[in-house]
Scaffold this active site. Structure first.
Site, PDB file in Angstrom:
ATOM      1  N   GLU A 100     -11.830   0.143  -3.477  1.00  0.00           N
ATOM      2  CA  GLU A 100     -11.355   0.463  -2.306  1.00  0.00           C
ATOM      3  C   GLU A 100     -10.031   1.414  -2.651  1.00  0.00           C
ATOM      4  OE1 GLU A 100      -9.901  -2.443   0.289  1.00  0.00           O
ATOM      5  OE2 GLU A 100      -8.935  -3.683  -1.318  1.00  0.00           O
ATOM      6  N   ASP A 158       0.904  -1.139  -0.066  1.00  0.00           N
ATOM      7  CA  ASP A 158      -0.173   0.028   0.106  1.00  0.00           C
ATOM      8  C   ASP A 158       0.841   1.345  -0.074  1.00  0.00           C
ATOM      9  OD1 ASP A 158      -2.254  -2.027   0.381  1.00  0.00           O
ATOM     10  OD2 ASP A 158      -1.904  -1.724   2.561  1.00  0.00           O
TER      11      ASP A 158
HETATM   12  O1  FUB Z   1      -3.227  -3.674   3.485  1.00  0.00           O
HETATM   13  C1  FUB Z   1      -4.555  -4.078   3.748  1.00  0.00           C
HETATM   14  C2  FUB Z   1      -5.540  -3.367   2.644  1.00  0.00           C
HETATM   15  O2  FUB Z   1      -5.397  -4.202   1.661  1.00  0.00           O
HETATM   16  C3  FUB Z   1      -5.642  -2.263   2.177  1.00  0.00           C
HETATM   17  O3  FUB Z   1      -5.973  -1.210   2.932  1.00  0.00           O
HETATM   18  C4  FUB Z   1      -6.253  -2.231   1.043  1.00  0.00           C
HETATM   19  O4  FUB Z   1      -6.317  -1.126   0.125  1.00  0.00           O
HETATM   20  C5  FUB Z   1      -5.689  -3.479   0.468  1.00  0.00           C
HETATM   21  O5  FUB Z   1      -4.304  -3.261  -0.229  1.00  0.00           O
END
Ligand code: FUB
Length: 460
Positions: A221, A38
Site C-alpha cells: 500500500e 502517514d
Molecule cells: O493511516 C491509515 C492507513 O494506515 C494508511 O492509509 C496506510 O498507508 C497505513 O499507514
C-alpha cells in the site's frame, strides 16, 4: 518543579501556543502534542510542509472497532529548519466534505501537490453510504474514495470538491508531476494503481492500471513516487514478513514497468504494524519522513511522525535508512536539550521512560543507572559559544554527578553538575568552560556513582 522552571515552561508554552509553534525539539517524533501518521513532506514556497493524517483516541460514543484507526481530519505543519514545526491547524475534516461519511473516522494517508498556482490536497475517506442502489433495495457497501481539495496557499484554506475522483476506488493517494507537466495519480487498493490525471488535476484520463512486478504476497500500500536523475522510484510499505517495511522499485517511466530494487526501512523495532512515508530533498540532503508508535507504545493505531536522513548510492539505488531518536534538526544549545532522544548510549544502565505514563505527550526522561553510563546527543548548535553555565533538570534519590563533555566521553570537559539528593525535579547548574562555537555533539556521563534521572540539559 521549581517556580523558575514552571514560569519558563509556562512562558515557552504560552508563546508556542499563541503561535501554534511547538517548543523546539528537532528530534523524533517531530510532533509531540498530538498523534500524527502517514506524513507526506513537500517543499512549497521555500519551506517544508508536512501533510500527515491524524490519529486520535476514540471519542465518546464512537461506534467503530476499538482496536482500529480513528482519523477524523487533517492538520498541516511547516518548518524552515527541520527543528521548529508550526501547526497550521485543521485543514479538512470528515464533517466538512459533502461526499464523506461524517462518522467514518477514516481520513487516511493524504498528499498535496502544486500545479499552476494552486495546491491540490488529495485524501482518501469513506464515502457516505449511498442510498439504495438504482433499481434494487440493496444498500451499497461503504467504500474508500479519493477526494481533492484546492487552495491558493500550502496551508490553505482548502476547499474540498463536492465529489470524489470518478473511476478511482482506494486509499493512499500520491501524485507525481513529471518534468513535462503530466500528473500521475498513484493509489492502493490491494495492489498499487496508476492513472494519468487530466490537466484539471481532479479527473483521471482512461482507466487506472495495476503496477506489475510488485510483491503479490503480503499487503502492499502507501505508494510514494519521485523522479531523480531520470529514474522513477516507486516506494511503498509491504508486509514481507509480519508487519510493514518500506521497499522500492525503479523504472525509466512513471507508468513502469518497475523493477523491485530493495528495502529502504526495515520493520520497526517497536512492532508498529504500519509504516507510511515520503521522501524529500531539502538543501542538498534527502530525508525519509515516516511514522512509528513513539507516543503510544501499547497501541499502534496512535502513531507519530519521524524524519531521518536518506542516502543514495552512486548507481541510484537507495541505502537503508537507520531510524533514530535524534532525528534531523539542529538543536540550539540554549534550548532544553532532550537527551532521551540520544544518538548513542552506553551499553546497559541507561533507561528511557516517559516522564508521566499518564501523559506521553510530556516526553521522556533518561535514567543513568551507574557511574560511567552515558548518552551522546549529536548536533547541538552553540552559535557563538557565549553560554556561561550548564543547567540540568534532574532528580536523584541519593545525589549524583553528571559530566558534560564535547564530542565523546573522553572529549573536553564542558562542566560538572552536582545533583543534590532530591525526590522532586530540580534545576541544578554549574559553570561552563571551553564552550565551542558552532555545531558539536555532547556526551553526558554519570560520574557520581548513584542513579540520576535527567529531563533535559541546557547551556545558558
Ligand atoms: O493511516 C491509515 C492507513 O494506515 C494508511 O492509509 C496506510 O498507508 C497505513 O499507514
Amino acid at each position: 518543579m521549581s517556580l523558575k522552571h514552571s514560569l519558563r515552561q509556562w512562558l515557552l508554552m504560552g508563546i508556542a501556543g499563541f503561535m501554534n509553534i511547538q517548543p523546539a525539539l528537532a528530534t523524533n517524533p517531530l510532533i509531540m502534542d498530538q498523534f500524527t501518521a502517514d506524513p507526506t513532506a513537500r517543499v512549497f514556497e521555500g519551506k517544508i510542509y508536512v501533510y500527515p493524517s491524524h490519529d486520535i483516541k476514540a471519542p465518546p460514543g464512537f461506534k467503530g472497532k476499538s482496536d482500529w484507526f480513528v482519523m477524523p481530519d487533517y492538520h498541516v505543519f511547516s518548518s524552515d529548519n527541520l527543528t521548529d514545526w508550526k501547526d497550521h491547524g485543521m485543514i479538512i475534516s470528515q464533517t466538512g466534505v459533502d461526499w464523506v461519511d461524517p462518522n467514518a473516522y477514516a481520513m487516511w494517508a493524504p498528499d498535496c501537490v502544486y500545479k499552476d498556482g494552486k495546491y491540490y490536497f488529495y485524501f482518501p475517506a469513506i464515502a457516505k453510504p449511498a442510498e439504495t442502489a438504482e433499481g434494487s433495495n440493496e444498500k451499497k457497501r461503504p467504500e474508500f474514495r479519493i477526494g481533492v481539495a484546492v487552495a491558493d496557499k500550502p496551508a490553505g484554506p482548502f476547499k474540498p470538491l463536492p465529489t470524489y475522483i470518478q473511476g478511482v476506488r482506494g486509499i493512499d493517494p500520491n501524485v507525481l508531476i513529471d518534468k513535462d507537466g503530466t500528473a500521475y495519480l498513484y493509489y492502493s487498493a490491494g495492489r498499487i494503481y496508476v492513472a494519468k490525471l487530466k490537466p484539471n488535476m481532479t479527473e483521471i484520463e482512461g482507466e487506472p492500471k495495476v503496477i506489475e512486478n510488485l510483491p503479490v504476497k503480503g499487503l502492499v500500500e502507501g505508494p510514494f513516487v519521485f523522479e531523480r536523475n531520470g529514474i522513477y522510484y516507486l516506494t511503498y510499505p509491504h508486509v514481507a514478513n509480519k508487519i510493514e517495511r518500506l521497499e522500492y522499485a525503479m523504472s525509466t517511466s512513471p507508468m513502469g514497468p518497475f523493477k523491485h530494487a530493495g528495502v529502504i526501512l526495515d520493520e520497526s523495532e517497536s512492532n508498529c504494524w504500519t509504516v507510511h512515508h515520503s521522501i524529500l530533498d531539502w538543501q542538498g540532503q534527502s530525508y525519509l519522513f515516516y511514522h512509528d508508535r513513539d507516543l503510544s507504545p501499547s497501541f499502534d493505531k496512535n502513531r507519530s511522525i519521524r524524519a531521518d536522513k536518506l542516502f543514495f548510492n552512486a548507481d541510484g539505488t537507495i541505502q537503508k535508512v537507520i531510524p533514530t531518536l535524534r532525528g534531523v534538526g539542529l538543536v540550539n544549545a540554549k534550548s532544553e536539550i532532550q537527551i532521551d532522544r540520544y544518538s548513542a548510549r552506553s551499553v546497559g544502565s541507561v533507561a528511557v521512560t516517559f516522564l508521566d505514563d499518564a501523559n506521553p505527550h510530556a516526553g521522556w526522561k533518561t535514567t543513568f543507572g551507574n557511574a560511567k553510563s552515558w548518552v551522546r546527543f549529536n548536533e547541538v548548535d552553540f552559535g557563538q559559544g557565549a553560554q556561561k553555565s550548564i543547567q540540568v533538570r534532574a532528580k536523584s534519590g541519593a545525589g549524583s554527578v553528571l559530566e558534560i563533555r564535547l564530542g565523546s566521553a573522553e572529549g573536553p570537559l564542558l562542566g560538572r553538575v552536582k545533583v543534590d539528593k532530591t525526590a522532586d525535579w530540580k534545576l541544578s547548574s554549574a559553570a561552563a568552560q571551553h564552550l565551542p562555537k558552532g555545531v558539536h555533539d555532547i556526551v553526558v556521563t554519570q560520574t557520581g556513582g548513584k542513579a540520576v534521572e535527567v529531563d533535559w540539559v541546557s547551556f545558558q
